[in-house]
Design an enzyme around this catalytic site. Structure first.
Site, PDB file in Angstrom:
ATOM      1  N   VAL A  83       0.849  -1.206   0.000  1.00  0.00           N
ATOM      2  CA  VAL A  83       0.000   0.000   0.000  1.00  0.00           C
ATOM      3  C   VAL A  83       0.878   1.248   0.000  1.00  0.00           C
ATOM      4  CG1 VAL A  83      -0.336   0.098   2.525  1.00  0.00           C
ATOM      5  CG2 VAL A  83      -2.005   1.127   1.016  1.00  0.00           C
ATOM      6  N   GLY A  84       2.038   1.165   0.662  1.00  0.00           N
ATOM      7  CA  GLY A  84       2.958   2.299   0.655  1.00  0.00           C
ATOM      8  C   GLY A  84       3.585   2.402  -0.729  1.00  0.00           C
ATOM      9  N   GLN A 186      -6.127  16.803   7.846  1.00  0.00           N
ATOM     10  CA  GLN A 186      -7.436  17.404   8.143  1.00  0.00           C
ATOM     11  C   GLN A 186      -8.244  16.469   9.033  1.00  0.00           C
ATOM     12  OE1 GLN A 186      -7.177  17.095   4.264  1.00  0.00           O
ATOM     13  NE2 GLN A 186      -7.473  14.929   4.699  1.00  0.00           N
ATOM     14  N   PRO A 187      -9.258  17.027   9.766  1.00  0.00           N
ATOM     15  CA  PRO A 187     -10.087  16.166  10.619  1.00  0.00           C
ATOM     16  C   PRO A 187     -10.821  15.138   9.780  1.00  0.00           C
ATOM     17  CG  PRO A 187     -10.617  18.502  10.961  1.00  0.00           C
ATOM     18  CD  PRO A 187      -9.681  18.431   9.796  1.00  0.00           C
ATOM     19  N   SER A 216       1.472   7.822   6.073  1.00  0.00           N
ATOM     20  CA  SER A 216       2.316   7.450   4.933  1.00  0.00           C
ATOM     21  C   SER A 216       3.611   8.264   4.995  1.00  0.00           C
ATOM     22  CB  SER A 216       1.563   7.701   3.629  1.00  0.00           C
ATOM     23  OG  SER A 216       0.779   8.871   3.745  1.00  0.00           O
ATOM     24  N   ARG A 244       6.671   3.814   8.190  1.00  0.00           N
ATOM     25  CA  ARG A 244       7.936   3.631   7.476  1.00  0.00           C
ATOM     26  C   ARG A 244       9.050   4.114   8.399  1.00  0.00           C
ATOM     27  NH1 ARG A 244       5.804   0.591   4.552  1.00  0.00           N
ATOM     28  NH2 ARG A 244       5.538   0.663   2.291  1.00  0.00           N
ATOM     29  N   ASP A 268       8.127  -1.682  13.720  1.00  0.00           N
ATOM     30  CA  ASP A 268       8.032  -2.753  12.720  1.00  0.00           C
ATOM     31  C   ASP A 268       8.802  -2.354  11.467  1.00  0.00           C
ATOM     32  OD1 ASP A 268       7.062  -5.205  11.572  1.00  0.00           O
ATOM     33  OD2 ASP A 268       5.605  -4.037  10.428  1.00  0.00           O
ATOM     34  N   HIS A 292       9.497  -5.815   9.766  1.00  0.00           N
ATOM     35  CA  HIS A 292       8.510  -5.345   8.786  1.00  0.00           C
ATOM     36  C   HIS A 292       7.510  -6.455   8.416  1.00  0.00           C
ATOM     37  CE1 HIS A 292       7.895  -2.145   5.415  1.00  0.00           C
ATOM     38  NE2 HIS A 292       6.738  -2.727   5.734  1.00  0.00           N
ATOM     39  N   SER A 295       1.882  -6.802   7.451  1.00  0.00           N
ATOM     40  CA  SER A 295       0.834  -7.443   6.641  1.00  0.00           C
ATOM     41  C   SER A 295       1.057  -8.949   6.477  1.00  0.00           C
ATOM     42  CB  SER A 295       0.788  -6.785   5.256  1.00  0.00           C
ATOM     43  OG  SER A 295       2.015  -6.990   4.567  1.00  0.00           O
TER      44      SER A 295
END
Ligand code: NDP
Ligand code: DGY
Length: 327
Positions: A83-84, A186-187, A216, A244, A268, A292, A295
């Site tokens: 996903v990163g 942002q909220p 991220s 990360r 991690d 790491h 997932s």
């Protein structure tokens, strides 16, 4: 499809068979795989990608201008098994009109579970306890031996209440967390579900008993957790990073942990990966480092592999991609 029409695809690692089967069955790819569990050496990556229409890569492959140039004008799609996507030179990729696929959502639960496991292991000193049982350090029950910190009645601060941050918050709340703070650009309306309070970063850092990083990696978050950051944390607080490694200044973290500025850290992700076995952080009892594995469940990795393959095929055929980070 004739042999000449087959599209060249370079796969930078052995990936779970679910994805390979999809690519093979599609019958349109001339697949070339770096058939190893270890990362492809840079020279092999540059060679393997030459003339490719598709590139299936991992987070450990830096896809920069050099790789794009080596690939040449055929390259239509880059699909990453993650996903990163901080390992991809996104601006350059966009400029060249190359499409990108990634794997959001399908790994959210596994990563959130691991984050909770790491938080509990770090706060309750599980690796130290296991070690003491093995090395004979367990002499008797002692009132203050191996005491740590609990979640009940605590304040948890989540940096980056995205898909994974939210899944972490949902899992932590039932432990009796009193306040759930978060920060980001942002909220988030969905924060209501966990009674999340949107606060400035300084407030989060100074008021939290547990600081969890799940944002991220971007130019804004690179090095975010530095000396100033740690100096604002409570001496009894626990720092967790499953985002990360580059979000953290590790020298500053080492200083904060060894001087007692903060209580403990669970990581991690590190810089570099793997972390050298003689790294100073590994000498500290109050630092738990995992390789790491956020997932890393069999089913999650299988589904990630499928999604990565389907993203790649959509990119090759010019059809709607299941999960692009942008269009
Ligand atoms: P999302 O895009 O859903 O979430 C990212 C979050 O980061 C967003 O909430 C965003 O906030 C936040 N963010 C961005 N910039 C900042 C900033 N300057 N300050 C604070 N927060 C910021 O992604 P996911 O939740 O799916 O994944 C997050 C990251 O987790 C991945 O990018 C990857 O690096 C890491 N990861 C690690 C794994 C592991 O194995 N350890 C497994 C999977 C993912 P906003 O929405 O306000 O912009
Ligand atoms: C990701 O997907 O970005 C993780 O770091 C590995 O699953």
């Amino acid at each position: 499809m004739s042999a000449q029409q087959m599209l060249k695809v370079f796969v930078t690692r052995r990936i779970p068979q679910e994805g390979m089967k999809i690519l093979q069955k599609a019958g349109m790819c001339n697949l070339s795989v770096w058939d190893s569990d270890e990362p492809v050496p840079r020279a092999e990556l540059l060679k393997g990608v030459a003339g490719a229409h598709g590139l299936l890569c991992l987070l450990s492959d830096k896809i920069d201008v050099e790789v794009l140039d080596a690939a040449g004008p055929n390259l239509k799609v880059i699909s990453t098994l993650s996903v990163g996507f901080d390992h991809l030179a996104i601006d350059e990729i966009k400029k060249r009109g190359i499409r990108v696929g990634y794997t959001p959502d399908v790994l959210t639960d596994a990563t959130a579970e691991l984050t909770v496991a790491l938080l509990l292991a770090t706060a309750r000193r599980l690796p130290e306890g296991v070690e003491e049982v093995k090395n004979g350090g367990w002499s008797t029950w002692k009132p203050l031996w191996l005491c740590g910190y609990g979640l009940s009645g605590s304040t948890v601060g989540v940096i980056g209440l995205g898909r994974i941050g939210m899944a972490i918050a949902r899992r932590l709340k039932p432990f009796g967390v009193k306040r759930l703070l978060y920060t980001g650009r942002q909220p988030k309306p969905q924060a209501q579900e966990v009674d999340g309070e949107y606060v400035p970063l300084d407030t989060l850092v100074s008021e939290s008993d547990f600081v969890v990083v799940s944002c991220s990696l971007t130019p804004d978050t690179q090095g975010l957790c530095d000396k100033t950051f740690f100096s604002k944390m409570k001496k009894t607080s626990v720092f967790i990073n499953t985002s990360r490694g580059a979000v953290v200044n590790q020298e500053d973290l080492f200083e904060a942990l060894s001087s007692g500025q903060i209580a403990a850290a669970g990581l991690d992700v590190t810089t570099p990966e793997p972390l050298p076995t003689n790294h100073p952080l590994l000498t500290l009892k109050n630092c738990v480092v995992l390789p790491h594995i956020g997932s890393a469940t069999y089913s999650t990795r299988g589904i990630m592999s499928e999604l990565t393959a389907n993203n790649l095929l959509a990119g090759l055929t010019g059809s709607k991609m299941p999960r692009p980070p942008f269009d």
